[in-house]
Design a protein around this motif. Structure first.
Motif, short mmCIF file in Angstrom:
data_model
loop_
_atom_site.label_atom_id
_atom_site.label_comp_id
_atom_site.label_asym_id
_atom_site.label_seq_id
_atom_site.Cartn_x
_atom_site.Cartn_y
_atom_site.Cartn_z
N GLU A 150 0.85 -1.19 0.00
CA GLU A 150 0.00 0.00 0.00
C GLU A 150 0.89 1.24 0.00
N VAL A 151 0.67 2.14 -0.96
CA VAL A 151 1.53 3.31 -1.09
C VAL A 151 1.38 4.23 0.10
N ALA A 152 0.15 4.46 0.56
CA ALA A 152 -0.09 5.42 1.64
C ALA A 152 0.62 5.03 2.93
N SER A 153 0.54 3.75 3.31
CA SER A 153 1.12 3.31 4.58
C SER A 153 2.48 2.65 4.42
N GLY A 154 2.79 2.19 3.22
CA GLY A 154 4.05 1.49 2.99
C GLY A 154 4.09 0.10 3.57
N ARG A 155 2.89 -0.47 3.89
CA ARG A 155 2.84 -1.80 4.49
C ARG A 155 2.54 -2.87 3.45
N ILE A 156 3.00 -4.07 3.74
CA ILE A 156 2.79 -5.20 2.84
C ILE A 156 1.36 -5.69 2.96
N LEU A 157 0.64 -5.70 1.84
CA LEU A 157 -0.73 -6.21 1.83
C LEU A 157 -0.77 -7.71 1.58
N ASP A 158 0.09 -8.18 0.74
CA ASP A 158 0.10 -9.61 0.41
C ASP A 158 1.39 -9.93 -0.33
N LEU A 159 1.76 -11.19 -0.35
CA LEU A 159 2.94 -11.65 -1.09
C LEU A 159 2.82 -13.14 -1.30
N ASN A 160 3.55 -13.66 -2.29
CA ASN A 160 3.51 -15.10 -2.53
C ASN A 160 4.68 -15.79 -1.85
N THR A 161 4.68 -17.11 -1.94
CA THR A 161 5.70 -17.90 -1.24
C THR A 161 7.10 -17.60 -1.77
N SER A 162 7.21 -17.37 -3.08
CA SER A 162 8.52 -17.05 -3.66
C SER A 162 9.09 -15.77 -3.06
N ALA A 163 8.23 -14.76 -2.87
CA ALA A 163 8.68 -13.51 -2.28
C ALA A 163 9.10 -13.70 -0.82
N ALA A 164 8.35 -14.53 -0.09
CA ALA A 164 8.70 -14.79 1.31
C ALA A 164 10.07 -15.45 1.41
N GLN A 165 10.37 -16.36 0.48
CA GLN A 165 11.68 -17.02 0.49
C GLN A 165 12.80 -16.03 0.19
N VAL A 166 12.56 -15.11 -0.75
CA VAL A 166 13.58 -14.12 -1.08
C VAL A 166 13.81 -13.19 0.11
N LEU A 167 12.74 -12.80 0.81
CA LEU A 167 12.87 -11.88 1.95
C LEU A 167 13.31 -12.59 3.22
N GLY A 168 13.27 -13.92 3.23
CA GLY A 168 13.81 -14.67 4.36
C GLY A 168 12.92 -14.78 5.56
N ALA A 169 11.59 -14.84 5.38
CA ALA A 169 10.66 -14.99 6.50
C ALA A 169 9.39 -15.66 6.02
N GLU A 170 8.52 -16.06 6.96
CA GLU A 170 7.24 -16.65 6.61
C GLU A 170 6.30 -15.56 6.07
N ALA A 171 5.45 -15.95 5.14
CA ALA A 171 4.54 -14.98 4.53
C ALA A 171 3.62 -14.35 5.55
N ASP A 172 3.10 -15.16 6.49
CA ASP A 172 2.18 -14.63 7.50
C ASP A 172 2.85 -13.58 8.38
N ALA A 173 4.13 -13.77 8.65
CA ALA A 173 4.85 -12.82 9.49
C ALA A 173 5.15 -11.52 8.75
N LEU A 174 5.22 -11.57 7.43
CA LEU A 174 5.54 -10.37 6.65
C LEU A 174 4.33 -9.52 6.33
N VAL A 175 3.15 -10.13 6.19
CA VAL A 175 1.93 -9.37 5.86
C VAL A 175 1.61 -8.39 6.97
N GLY A 176 1.40 -7.14 6.61
CA GLY A 176 1.11 -6.10 7.58
C GLY A 176 2.34 -5.34 8.05
N GLY A 177 3.52 -5.87 7.76
CA GLY A 177 4.74 -5.20 8.16
C GLY A 177 5.14 -4.12 7.17
N THR A 178 6.06 -3.28 7.58
CA THR A 178 6.55 -2.20 6.72
C THR A 178 7.52 -2.78 5.69
N PHE A 179 7.28 -2.48 4.44
CA PHE A 179 8.07 -3.06 3.36
C PHE A 179 9.52 -2.57 3.42
#
Length: 459
Positions: A150-179
């Motif tokens: 989301e541009v306004a808040s800069g928070r992660i709305l959603d991501l796929n498993t490939s992105a979670a692997q690249v970022l090095g964390a579980e997808a559920d833990a990344l959703v809602g966090g600051t990108f």
């Protein structure tokens, strides 16, 4: 009484209407004077008769009904239906009953709208689930890593498993966090603004960052779009290590094809000077080693030299590639063999040039000899077949024109001349050499078929 109810009916315990009064403030009920002195059952739906009979029977026995109100559906002589809710009251005469009714049509209409709205909501919900399922399948099956921010808040709305692997964390833990927190040395406002600017600038189009958790150097390719009025960033993330691995794997495969493949391959610069050639090419040219051909012009090994080379390079440069050009290849000791050449214009970090693939077609000469490739068609015979016409086109550049024309009609002769002129980009000298004609003979035939006015009117 008319203001206390929409409809007031006086009837006896047998069900005969003695009087009927409608509320003047509710004119939609119309005039019901024709109900007087008639049985009320004539104007009621069948499913409502039992309710009325229970009430009348109780009043005839002098008892109070178990319910104080009933809801019935009326039909009048116009065959239209309206629901009424009645309350029944005793009068001074034990055989007379007063029925005060409220029109339920507004409530019924409201209920009908509510049901339609509920059905529409259920349909929208099913459609939403359908799109949600498609979206989830696409996200998870995609090989690329995708993150929605989301541009306004800069928070992660959603991501796929490939992105979670690249970022090095579980997808559920990344959703809602600051990108921006997922990358080293990035402040949220500046980082998101940089992604938005990169998405709108075709010359940039990407942002280089380093993942804080996985310690991987990645490239973000952002795209901005609007959803429900909010601006969203779709970020495709490429890991440098993964891209390098894919490139290395592909390079290894192509290198194996170059070394072990059956077809001759040659790489030249823009002028046709040989940079590299594989063993099949050395075998076709009877060269002992790469140094014997490297640095020489490819035209030195073609039957018509610079003419063939210019036709190949010019067409490949204009169209990106040229398929199946037939000519003859000369070896280091004067031997010749028929070949088909495909040329590709190459551009890359190492500079521009051409790649040639040569295939030996000398074995086909046993089947397709120049003097008997296409039998002459007698006058009145069927036209030449498509296969024969293609054989004639294949012969252009590999056999003199007189041998082709001797076995074909004037139509094929004209086609061959047009093909040669087109391949040489209207270079009459090169076309004449390709066809085995003198320049003067070519001009005679160009005039014969009216091709001078079509191409270049100057002699």
């Amino acid at each position: 009484m008319t203001t206390a109810a929409d409809l007031a009916i006086v009837l006896d315990t047998e069900g005969t209407v003695k009087s009927v009064i409608t509320n003047p403030l509710n004119p939609t009920l119309g005039r019901l004077d024709h109900w007087k002195e008639r049985d009320i059952r004539e104007f009621m739906a069948e499913d409502s008769l039992s309710k009325l009979e229970t009430q009348l029977d109780a009043y005839r026995r002098g008892q109070k009904a178990k319910v104080d109100a009933i809801e019935v559906n009326h039909y009048d002589n116009a065959n239209w239906e309206f629901p009424i809710r009645y309350t029944l009251h005793k009068t001074g005469n034990p055989n007379i009953i007063l029925m005060l009714g409220r029109d339920l049509r507004p409530i019924a209409e409201l209920q009908h709208r509510l049901v339609k709205a509920q059905l529409a909501l259920e349909k929208d919900y099913e459609t939403h689930r359908d799109y949600e399922t498609r979206y989830r399948v696409l996200m998870e099956e995609a090989r690329d890593a995708f993150v929605l921010v989301e541009v306004a808040s800069g928070r992660i709305l959603d991501l796929n498993t490939s992105a979670a692997q690249v970022l090095g964390a579980e997808a559920d833990a990344l959703v809602g966090g600051t990108f921006s927190q997922e990358f080293d040395g990035r402040r949220r406002g500046e980082f998101i603004e940089g992604l938005v600017l990169a998405a709108g600038d075709e010359t940039v189009g990407q942002v280089q960052v380093r993942s804080r958790r996985s310690r991987m150097d990645v490239t973000i390719h952002p795209t901005v779009f609007r959803a429900a009025g909010d601006r969203i960033l779709l970020c495709r993330i490429d890991a440098a290590e993964a891209a390098t691995a894919v490139a290395a794997d592909l390079g290894q495969i192509l290198s194996g094809l170059y070394r072990e493949g059956p077809d001759a391959m040659v790489f030249t610069d823009l002028h046709g000077t040989i940079r590299s050639a594989n063993d099949p090419f050395l075998s076709l040219t009877d060269a002992g080693q790469l140094s014997d051909v490297k640095g020489k012009s490819l035209g030195e090994f073609l039957a018509r030299g610079s003419v063939d080379l210019k036709v190949l390079t010019d067409n490949a440069a204009r169209h990106g590639k040229m398929r199946l050009y037939s000519t003859r290849l000369e070896g280091s000791f004067g031997s010749q063999l028929s070949v088909e050449i495909s040329a590709t214009h190459m551009t890359g970090a190492s500079g521009q040039g051409f790649a040639f693939v040569l295939r030996d077609t000398s074995r086909l000469e046993v089947i397709r000899e120049p003097g008997a490739a296409v039998p002459a068609a007698p006058v009145g015979a069927a036209p030449i077949s498509d296969d024969a016409m293609r054989n004639v086109m294949d012969l252009v550049g590999s056999a003199p024109l007189k041998d082709i024309v001797s076995a074909t009609t004037d139509v094929v002769e004209k086609m061959c001349i047009e093909t040669a002129v087109e391949l040489t980009n209207n270079n009459r000298v090169a076309a004449a050499e390709m066809l085995g004609l003198s320049r003067q003979s070519l001009y005679v035939k160009l005039r014969k078929y009216g091709l001078l006015s079509k191409n270049d009117p100057a002699d």
